[in-house]
Design a protein around this motif. Structure first.
Motif, PDB file in Angstrom:
ATOM      1  N   GLN A  62      42.544  34.467  34.791  1.00 35.25           N
ATOM      2  CA  GLN A  62      42.439  35.579  34.997  1.00 35.25           C
ATOM      3  C   GLN A  62      42.238  36.612  33.983  1.00 35.25           C
ATOM      4  O   GLN A  62      42.511  36.171  32.661  1.00 35.25           O
ATOM      5  CB  GLN A  62      43.983  36.210  35.541  1.00 35.25           C
ATOM      6  CG  GLN A  62      44.423  35.649  36.795  1.00 35.25           C
ATOM      7  CD  GLN A  62      45.621  36.046  37.271  1.00 35.25           C
ATOM      8  OE1 GLN A  62      46.557  35.575  36.932  1.00 35.25           O
ATOM      9  NE2 GLN A  62      45.875  37.262  37.921  1.00 35.25           N
ATOM     10  N   ASP A  63      41.364  37.669  34.299  1.00 38.38           N
ATOM     11  CA  ASP A  63      41.115  38.585  33.271  1.00 38.38           C
ATOM     12  C   ASP A  63      42.124  39.726  32.931  1.00 38.38           C
ATOM     13  O   ASP A  63      43.071  39.731  33.451  1.00 38.38           O
ATOM     14  CB  ASP A  63      39.735  39.181  33.425  1.00 38.38           C
ATOM     15  CG  ASP A  63      39.580  40.059  34.736  1.00 38.38           C
ATOM     16  OD1 ASP A  63      40.794  40.407  35.364  1.00 38.38           O
ATOM     17  OD2 ASP A  63      38.422  40.395  35.576  1.00 38.38           O
ATOM     18  N   GLU A  65      42.413  42.590  33.760  1.00 40.65           N
ATOM     19  CA  GLU A  65      42.363  43.580  35.162  1.00 40.65           C
ATOM     20  C   GLU A  65      43.210  42.851  36.260  1.00 40.65           C
ATOM     21  O   GLU A  65      43.647  43.280  37.151  1.00 40.65           O
ATOM     22  CB  GLU A  65      41.453  44.119  35.595  1.00 40.65           C
ATOM     23  CG  GLU A  65      40.791  45.138  34.753  1.00 40.65           C
ATOM     24  CD  GLU A  65      40.267  44.752  33.598  1.00 40.65           C
ATOM     25  OE1 GLU A  65      39.630  43.499  33.503  1.00 40.65           O
ATOM     26  OE2 GLU A  65      40.184  45.489  32.714  1.00 40.65           O
ATOM     27  N   ASN A  67      41.928  40.156  37.722  1.00 44.78           N
ATOM     28  CA  ASN A  67      40.936  39.605  38.477  1.00 44.78           C
ATOM     29  C   ASN A  67      40.979  37.843  38.420  1.00 44.78           C
ATOM     30  O   ASN A  67      41.080  37.456  37.266  1.00 44.78           O
ATOM     31  CB  ASN A  67      39.599  39.923  38.420  1.00 44.78           C
ATOM     32  CG  ASN A  67      39.432  41.486  38.835  1.00 44.78           C
ATOM     33  OD1 ASN A  67      40.014  41.658  39.806  1.00 44.78           O
ATOM     34  ND2 ASN A  67      38.842  42.115  37.896  1.00 44.78           N
ATOM     35  N   TYR A  68      40.692  37.011  39.550  1.00 48.29           N
ATOM     36  CA  TYR A  68      40.703  35.678  39.286  1.00 48.29           C
ATOM     37  C   TYR A  68      39.236  35.104  39.378  1.00 48.29           C
ATOM     38  O   TYR A  68      38.401  35.859  39.655  1.00 48.29           O
ATOM     39  CB  TYR A  68      41.378  35.016  40.502  1.00 48.29           C
ATOM     40  CG  TYR A  68      42.779  35.053  40.757  1.00 48.29           C
ATOM     41  CD1 TYR A  68      43.723  34.149  40.199  1.00 48.29           C
ATOM     42  CD2 TYR A  68      43.378  36.483  41.106  1.00 48.29           C
ATOM     43  CE1 TYR A  68      45.088  34.717  40.251  1.00 48.29           C
ATOM     44  CE2 TYR A  68      44.653  36.765  41.251  1.00 48.29           C
ATOM     45  CZ  TYR A  68      45.510  35.749  41.150  1.00 48.29           C
ATOM     46  OH  TYR A  68      46.916  36.128  40.874  1.00 48.29           O
ATOM     47  N   TYR A  69      39.058  34.169  38.745  1.00 47.79           N
ATOM     48  CA  TYR A  69      37.625  33.444  38.679  1.00 47.79           C
ATOM     49  C   TYR A  69      37.848  32.049  38.983  1.00 47.79           C
ATOM     50  O   TYR A  69      38.688  30.988  38.744  1.00 47.79           O
ATOM     51  CB  TYR A  69      37.238  33.487  37.150  1.00 47.79           C
ATOM     52  CG  TYR A  69      37.111  34.866  36.633  1.00 47.79           C
ATOM     53  CD1 TYR A  69      35.907  35.431  36.991  1.00 47.79           C
ATOM     54  CD2 TYR A  69      37.849  35.727  36.258  1.00 47.79           C
ATOM     55  CE1 TYR A  69      35.567  36.617  36.380  1.00 47.79           C
ATOM     56  CE2 TYR A  69      37.832  37.010  35.938  1.00 47.79           C
ATOM     57  CZ  TYR A  69      36.576  37.472  35.992  1.00 47.79           C
ATOM     58  OH  TYR A  69      36.338  38.800  35.694  1.00 47.79           O
ATOM     59  N   TYR A  93      41.674  37.149  28.366  1.00 48.65           N
ATOM     60  CA  TYR A  93      42.032  36.210  29.595  1.00 48.65           C
ATOM     61  C   TYR A  93      43.251  35.554  29.553  1.00 48.65           C
ATOM     62  O   TYR A  93      44.019  35.231  28.546  1.00 48.65           O
ATOM     63  CB  TYR A  93      40.853  35.347  29.702  1.00 48.65           C
ATOM     64  CG  TYR A  93      39.741  35.888  30.433  1.00 48.65           C
ATOM     65  CD1 TYR A  93      39.506  35.591  31.856  1.00 48.65           C
ATOM     66  CD2 TYR A  93      38.682  36.612  29.407  1.00 48.65           C
ATOM     67  CE1 TYR A  93      38.033  36.487  32.118  1.00 48.65           C
ATOM     68  CE2 TYR A  93      37.448  36.945  29.903  1.00 48.65           C
ATOM     69  CZ  TYR A  93      37.234  36.936  31.425  1.00 48.65           C
ATOM     70  OH  TYR A  93      36.121  37.528  31.755  1.00 48.65           O
ATOM     71  N   GLU A 125      31.639  35.436  39.304  1.00 48.93           N
ATOM     72  CA  GLU A 125      32.312  36.760  40.073  1.00 48.93           C
ATOM     73  C   GLU A 125      33.624  36.662  40.325  1.00 48.93           C
ATOM     74  O   GLU A 125      34.456  35.683  40.297  1.00 48.93           O
ATOM     75  CB  GLU A 125      31.467  36.406  41.602  1.00 48.93           C
ATOM     76  CG  GLU A 125      32.127  37.711  42.617  1.00 48.93           C
ATOM     77  CD  GLU A 125      31.536  37.167  43.846  1.00 48.93           C
ATOM     78  OE1 GLU A 125      32.080  38.117  44.660  1.00 48.93           O
ATOM     79  OE2 GLU A 125      31.136  36.131  44.395  1.00 48.93           O
ATOM     80  N   ALA A 126      34.044  37.932  39.853  1.00 51.95           N
ATOM     81  CA  ALA A 126      35.549  38.355  39.752  1.00 51.95           C
ATOM     82  C   ALA A 126      36.170  38.373  41.179  1.00 51.95           C
ATOM     83  O   ALA A 126      35.448  38.675  42.126  1.00 51.95           O
ATOM     84  CB  ALA A 126      36.004  39.549  39.115  1.00 51.95           C
ATOM     85  N   GLN A 127      37.349  38.029  41.609  1.00 51.93           N
ATOM     86  CA  GLN A 127      38.102  37.695  42.830  1.00 51.93           C
ATOM     87  C   GLN A 127      39.501  38.680  42.777  1.00 51.93           C
ATOM     88  O   GLN A 127      40.109  38.320  41.603  1.00 51.93           O
ATOM     89  CB  GLN A 127      38.275  36.489  43.153  1.00 51.93           C
ATOM     90  CG  GLN A 127      36.918  35.590  43.528  1.00 51.93           C
ATOM     91  CD  GLN A 127      37.289  34.257  43.627  1.00 51.93           C
ATOM     92  OE1 GLN A 127      37.957  34.017  44.734  1.00 51.93           O
ATOM     93  NE2 GLN A 127      36.949  33.433  42.845  1.00 51.93           N
ATOM     94  N   ALA A 128      39.648  39.513  43.445  1.00 52.92           N
ATOM     95  CA  ALA A 128      40.847  40.380  43.285  1.00 52.92           C
ATOM     96  C   ALA A 128      42.160  39.321  43.848  1.00 52.92           C
ATOM     97  O   ALA A 128      43.119  39.484  43.445  1.00 52.92           O
ATOM     98  CB  ALA A 128      40.820  41.439  44.397  1.00 52.92           C
ATOM     99  N   GLU A 129      41.967  38.201  44.919  1.00 53.84           N
ATOM    100  CA  GLU A 129      42.931  37.666  45.409  1.00 53.84           C
ATOM    101  C   GLU A 129      42.816  36.126  44.790  1.00 53.84           C
ATOM    102  O   GLU A 129      41.569  35.845  44.363  1.00 53.84           O
ATOM    103  CB  GLU A 129      42.829  37.512  46.852  1.00 53.84           C
ATOM    104  CG  GLU A 129      43.083  38.951  47.370  1.00 53.84           C
ATOM    105  CD  GLU A 129      44.556  39.438  47.333  1.00 53.84           C
ATOM    106  OE1 GLU A 129      45.489  38.709  47.159  1.00 53.84           O
ATOM    107  OE2 GLU A 129      44.523  40.702  47.470  1.00 53.84           O
TER     108      GLU A 129
END
Length: 230
Positions: A62-63, A65, A67-69, A93, A125-129
Motif C-alpha cells: 500500500q502507498d 494514501e 491504495n493497494y497494488y 509504502y 495502477e493503484a486500487q482503492a480496495e
C-alpha cells in the motif's frame, strides 16, 4: 538437582517451536530504488496451504494514501509466501502480511519502506480496495464477452441503413397508394378519354357534313341563277 535440570532441558526440547517470520524482502526504514523480484516473507516452518482458501495467507503493498497494488495472488513454496512486485509512483509504502504456519499459528506484521524508482519506471495502477486473486481475470473475461456480444459499429450502421431503407420504401408505397386512392380510378380515365375522342370525331364529322351541304347549296344556286347578258 542434576536430575531436575535434565528434566527441565528435556521439557524445553520437546516443546514445539514458536512460529515466526525469519526473513522478508523489506524491513522497517528500508529504501528501494529497484523493484524486487517479489515481495516475500519466510517463516521458520512450513506455511499452511488450504485448497480453495485464498485468504489464509495475505500479503499487501500500500502507498501513503492507502491504495493497494498488485493482484492479491499469494504463492506459497514451503516456508515462503510471496506476491508479484507492483509499485506506483515514488513515495512511502507499507508491506503488510498475515501468514499461517502449518500448525495453524498466524503471524502478522507491517513494514514501512521508501520507494525511489528511476524516472522511466512504469508505475502500476493503484486500487482503492484490497485486491482479490483472480478478480482481475474474471473482470477481463466478462468485458471480452460483453464486447463480443455487442454488435460492431459497421454491423450496427448496416442494420440502421437497412431499417431506414425499409422505412423509406414503406413510406413511399403508402404515399403512392394514398395518391391513387385520392384520384380517379383507371376505368374512369378510360371512359373520359373515349368520350373526348368521340366528341372530337363528332365535331369533325359535323363540320364535314356542314361543309358538304354548303358546297351542294352553292352548286344549286349556280345552276338555278339566270344568265347575264354581256
Amino acid at each position: 538437582m542434576q536430575i531436575l535440570a535434565a528434566l527441565a532441558m528435556f521439557s524445553v526440547a520437546i516443546l514445539p517451536a514458536h512460529a515466526a517470520v525469519v526473513d522478508s524482502t523489506v524491513s522497517n526504514g528500508d529504501t528501494l530504488t529497484e523493484a524486487p523480484e517479489s515481495f516475500s516473507v519466510t517463516m521458520n516452518e512450513d506455511i499452511l496451504q488450504v485448497a480453495g482458501v485464498e485468504t489464509a495467507n495475505v500479503l499487501y503493498i500500500q502507498d501513503a494514501e492507502g491504495n493497494y497494488y498488485g493482484d492479491g495472488c499469494v504463492t506459497v513454496d514451503g516456508t515462503t509466501a510471496s506476491i508479484e512486485p507492483a509499485l506506483g509512483e515514488a513515495g512511502e509504502y507499507t508491506f503488510s502480511y498475515t501468514v499461517v504456519s502449518s500448525d495453524t499459528h498466524a503471524v502478522s506484521d507491517t513494514f514501512n519502506f521508501t520507494w525511489e524508482p528511476e524516472a522511466d519506471f512504469a508505475a502500476a495502477e493503484a486500487q482503492a480496495e484490497a485486491p482479490t486473486c483472480g478478480a482481475a481475470e474474471e473482470s477481463t473475461e466478462a468485458t471480452e464477452e460483453a464486447t463480443e456480444a455487442e454488435p460492431t459499429d459497421d454491423a450496427a450502421t448496416e442494420d440502421a441503413a437497412e431499417e431506414d431503407a425499409t422505412e423509406d420504401a414503406t413510406a413511399s408505397d403508402s404515399e403512392t397508394t394514398g395518391e391513387e386512392d385520392a384520384g380517379l380510378p383507371g376505368w374512369a380515365f378510360a371512359v373520359i378519354s373515349i368520350a373526348l375522342l368521340a366528341l372530337i370525331v363528332g365535331v369533325i364529322i359535323g363540320n364535314w357534313v356542314k361543309a358538304r351541304r354548303q358546297i351542294e347549296d352553292n352548286r344549286a344556286n349556280d345552276d338555278g341563277a339566270p344568265e347575264v347578258d354581256r
